[in-house]
Design a protein around this motif. Structure first.
Motif, short mmCIF file in Angstrom:
data_model
loop_
_atom_site.label_atom_id
_atom_site.label_comp_id
_atom_site.label_asym_id
_atom_site.label_seq_id
_atom_site.Cartn_x
_atom_site.Cartn_y
_atom_site.Cartn_z
N SER A 186 -3.28 -2.93 -2.19
CA SER A 186 -4.34 -3.82 -1.69
C SER A 186 -5.13 -3.17 -0.55
N VAL A 187 -5.86 -2.13 -0.89
CA VAL A 187 -6.63 -1.38 0.10
C VAL A 187 -8.00 -2.01 0.27
N ASN A 190 -10.34 5.94 -3.13
CA ASN A 190 -9.37 5.89 -2.01
C ASN A 190 -8.54 7.17 -1.95
N ILE A 201 -5.31 2.51 7.20
CA ILE A 201 -5.73 1.66 6.08
C ILE A 201 -5.77 0.19 6.48
N VAL A 219 0.84 -1.19 0.00
CA VAL A 219 0.00 0.00 0.00
C VAL A 219 0.88 1.25 0.00
N TYR A 271 -5.44 -3.38 5.02
CA TYR A 271 -4.88 -3.97 3.80
C TYR A 271 -4.75 -5.48 3.85
N GLU A 272 -4.95 -6.08 5.01
CA GLU A 272 -4.91 -7.54 5.12
C GLU A 272 -5.95 -8.00 6.11
#
Length: 119
Positions: free
Chosen positions: A26-27, A75, A98, A1, A100-101
């Motif tokens: 990968s947001v 975003n 954020i 990210v 992201y995972e």
């Protein structure tokens, strides 16, 4: 990210600029998005924040002149700066919380964009 800030430049006092800060990668989600600035020889200060629910908050010195907004589909967070003053001269940074995972949230910073307001 990654967060990337755009839109800085040189403007005369009384003019306007619009800063943008976009998150890429990968947001999965973004909560608070914030603009900071740091003038030469000064500490970094919070300029404006917008929550995921679009609640906004501003430092007193920019109230009525700056507007923070966000486009969740892109975003991206924006900072519309009107009636600029020489004391607004600074490097402007964006920050975002954020996801992201799956359940992982982290704070990311953009690289900064320079705003210079001439008198």
């Amino acid at each position: 990210v990654q967060l990337q800030a755009f839109g800085g430049g040189l403007v005369q006092a009384g003019g306007s600029l619009r800063l943008s800060c976009a998150a890429s990668g990968s947001v999965l989600g973004i909560r608070d998005m914030t603009w900071f600035r740091q003038a030469p020889g000064k500490q970094r200060e919070l300029v404006a924040t917008i929550t995921s629910g679009d609640t906004t908050n501003y430092v007193d010195s920019v109230k009525g002149r700056f507007t923070i907004s966000r486009d969740n589909a892109k975003n991206t967070v924006y900072l519309q700066m009107n009636s600029l003053k020489p004391e607004d001269t600074a490097v402007y940074y964006c920050r975002a919380l954020i996801n992201y995972e799956r359940t992982t949230w982290s704070t990311f910073w953009g690289q900064g964009t320079e705003v210079t307001v001439s008198s």
